[in-house]
Design a protein around this motif. Structure first.
Motif, short mmCIF file in Angstrom:
data_model
loop_
_atom_site.label_atom_id
_atom_site.label_comp_id
_atom_site.label_asym_id
_atom_site.label_seq_id
_atom_site.Cartn_x
_atom_site.Cartn_y
_atom_site.Cartn_z
N ASP A 1 0.83 -1.21 0.00
CA ASP A 1 0.00 0.00 0.00
C ASP A 1 0.87 1.26 0.00
N MET A 2 1.97 1.22 0.73
CA MET A 2 2.89 2.35 0.76
C MET A 2 3.49 2.59 -0.63
N VAL A 3 3.92 1.53 -1.29
CA VAL A 3 4.52 1.66 -2.61
C VAL A 3 3.52 2.23 -3.62
N ALA A 4 2.26 1.84 -3.49
CA ALA A 4 1.23 2.40 -4.36
C ALA A 4 1.13 3.91 -4.18
N LYS A 5 1.23 4.37 -2.92
CA LYS A 5 1.21 5.81 -2.67
C LYS A 5 2.47 6.47 -3.24
N PHE A 6 3.61 5.80 -3.12
CA PHE A 6 4.86 6.35 -3.67
C PHE A 6 4.73 6.57 -5.17
N GLU A 7 4.12 5.60 -5.85
CA GLU A 7 3.95 5.74 -7.30
C GLU A 7 3.10 6.96 -7.63
N GLU A 8 2.07 7.19 -6.83
CA GLU A 8 1.26 8.40 -7.02
C GLU A 8 2.10 9.66 -6.83
N TYR A 9 2.89 9.69 -5.75
CA TYR A 9 3.70 10.87 -5.48
C TYR A 9 4.68 11.15 -6.62
N LEU A 10 5.33 10.10 -7.10
CA LEU A 10 6.36 10.26 -8.13
C LEU A 10 5.78 10.76 -9.45
N ASN A 11 4.51 10.48 -9.68
CA ASN A 11 3.90 10.85 -10.96
C ASN A 11 3.11 12.15 -10.89
N GLU A 12 3.15 12.81 -9.73
CA GLU A 12 2.50 14.11 -9.60
C GLU A 12 3.40 15.20 -10.16
N ASP A 13 2.88 15.96 -11.12
CA ASP A 13 3.62 17.10 -11.68
C ASP A 13 5.02 16.70 -12.15
N SER A 14 5.11 15.56 -12.82
CA SER A 14 6.40 15.07 -13.30
C SER A 14 6.33 14.82 -14.80
N ASP A 15 7.45 15.10 -15.48
CA ASP A 15 7.50 14.79 -16.91
C ASP A 15 8.01 13.37 -17.15
N VAL A 16 8.20 12.64 -16.07
CA VAL A 16 8.60 11.23 -16.14
C VAL A 16 7.46 10.38 -15.59
N THR A 17 7.14 9.28 -16.28
CA THR A 17 6.15 8.34 -15.80
C THR A 17 6.87 7.20 -15.08
N TYR A 18 6.60 7.06 -13.79
CA TYR A 18 7.25 6.03 -12.98
C TYR A 18 6.31 4.84 -12.80
N THR A 19 6.88 3.66 -12.88
CA THR A 19 6.19 2.43 -12.51
C THR A 19 7.05 1.71 -11.47
N LEU A 20 6.43 1.30 -10.37
CA LEU A 20 7.13 0.56 -9.32
C LEU A 20 6.72 -0.90 -9.37
N GLU A 21 7.71 -1.79 -9.49
CA GLU A 21 7.47 -3.22 -9.63
C GLU A 21 8.08 -3.99 -8.46
N PHE A 22 7.31 -4.90 -7.89
CA PHE A 22 7.85 -5.83 -6.91
C PHE A 22 8.43 -7.06 -7.61
N LYS A 23 9.58 -7.52 -7.12
CA LYS A 23 10.13 -8.80 -7.53
C LYS A 23 10.26 -9.68 -6.29
#
Length: 255
Positions: A58-80
């Motif tokens: 759940d934390m990582v899902a929030k991190f992905e939201e934060y990273l993609n706010e007002d950013s010209d980079v699209t971030y995807t966070l993947e678990f392995k």
């Protein structure tokens, strides 16, 4: 082959390492890969569909939201998914970018450390019918720990303890339920989860007080700075308080 679980956004054709990017129109895409051992409820575990769930997910899902706010980079966070004691090796070998799996600080781990995001401890869990009442009663007893964990080090402080290391917390607790060991030393949040849902008890006194961190390869301060920005925003949010309550975990104590 270990299962890869994606959080949030749709599958991208980008490379699997942080810093490798491809073009999506005029937009860059970056994938941050996260090593985790999903045998550690309530931090991370697998649901019936094989998805990684828990506080860290759940934390990582929030991190992905934060990273993609007002950013010209699209971030995807993947678990392995991997064994806990392989995560640091995979980080050092550039196979994954960060580790998020209930890591507590150990100066012997040659990694970069984020700011802490949870309070933690190492405690003793016992079968419900155990006659062990205190840490002193663990002297000379058989104790199971997760290989590579700080619980393994904490157990070494128990006088004359016969310590056995296992890779999986699930294996540890199954063996403890079968009375193959007198006690197990595990994270306090994990212990509470098992006590609430199975036939175990835990000692009130902790062997070690800790905090939880995100880790990355030594020298990779760029990814740690990115994670720290997310942690700072997360800790200041109501989502953080809600998730700590939901999973019965301790908020980090800040000055």
């Amino acid at each position: 082959m270990k299962k890869v679980v994606k959080v949030g956004m749709a599958c991208l054709l980008a490379a699997s390492m942080f810093g490798c990017s491809s073009s999506k129109g005029e937009e860059n895409t970056k994938v941050i890969t996260i090593g985790t051992s999903p045998d550690y409820a309530p931090y991370e575990s697998l649901d019936t569909d094989g998805n990684i769930v828990g506080f860290d997910a759940d934390m990582v899902a929030k991190f992905e939201e934060y990273l993609n706010e007002d950013s010209d980079v699209t971030y995807t966070l993947e678990f392995k998914q991997m064994d806990f004691d392989n995560i640091i090796t995979q980080i050092q070998g550039d196979q994954i970018d960060v580790g998020i799996s209930g890591f507590s600080y150990d100066p012997q781990r040659e990694v970069e450390w984020s700011e802490p995001y949870l309070g933690s401890s190492q405690v003793a869990v016992l079968p419900a019918d155990s006659d062990i009442k205190s840490l002193a009663d663990l002297e000379g007893k058989s104790v199971a720990v997760q290989t590579g964990s700080t619980g393994e080090k904490a157990a070494q402080e128990i006088k004359d303890a016969n310590i056995s290391g296992l890779k999986s917390v699930q294996d540890i607790m199954n063996a403890l339920a079968a009375h193959q060991y007198d006690a197990a030393i595990v994270d306090g949040g994990v212990a509470k989860n098992y006590v609430d849902n199975a036939d175990f008890i835990m000692l009130d006194e902790a062997l070690l007080d800790e905090q939880n961190f995100i880790i990355a390869k030594k020298g990779n301060t760029e990814i740690i700075d990115l994670m720290n920005k997310c942690i700072e925003k997360f800790l200041a949010s109501q989502d953080y308080q809600d998730l700590c309550s939901k999973y019965s975990l301790s908020p980090v104590v800040t000055e």
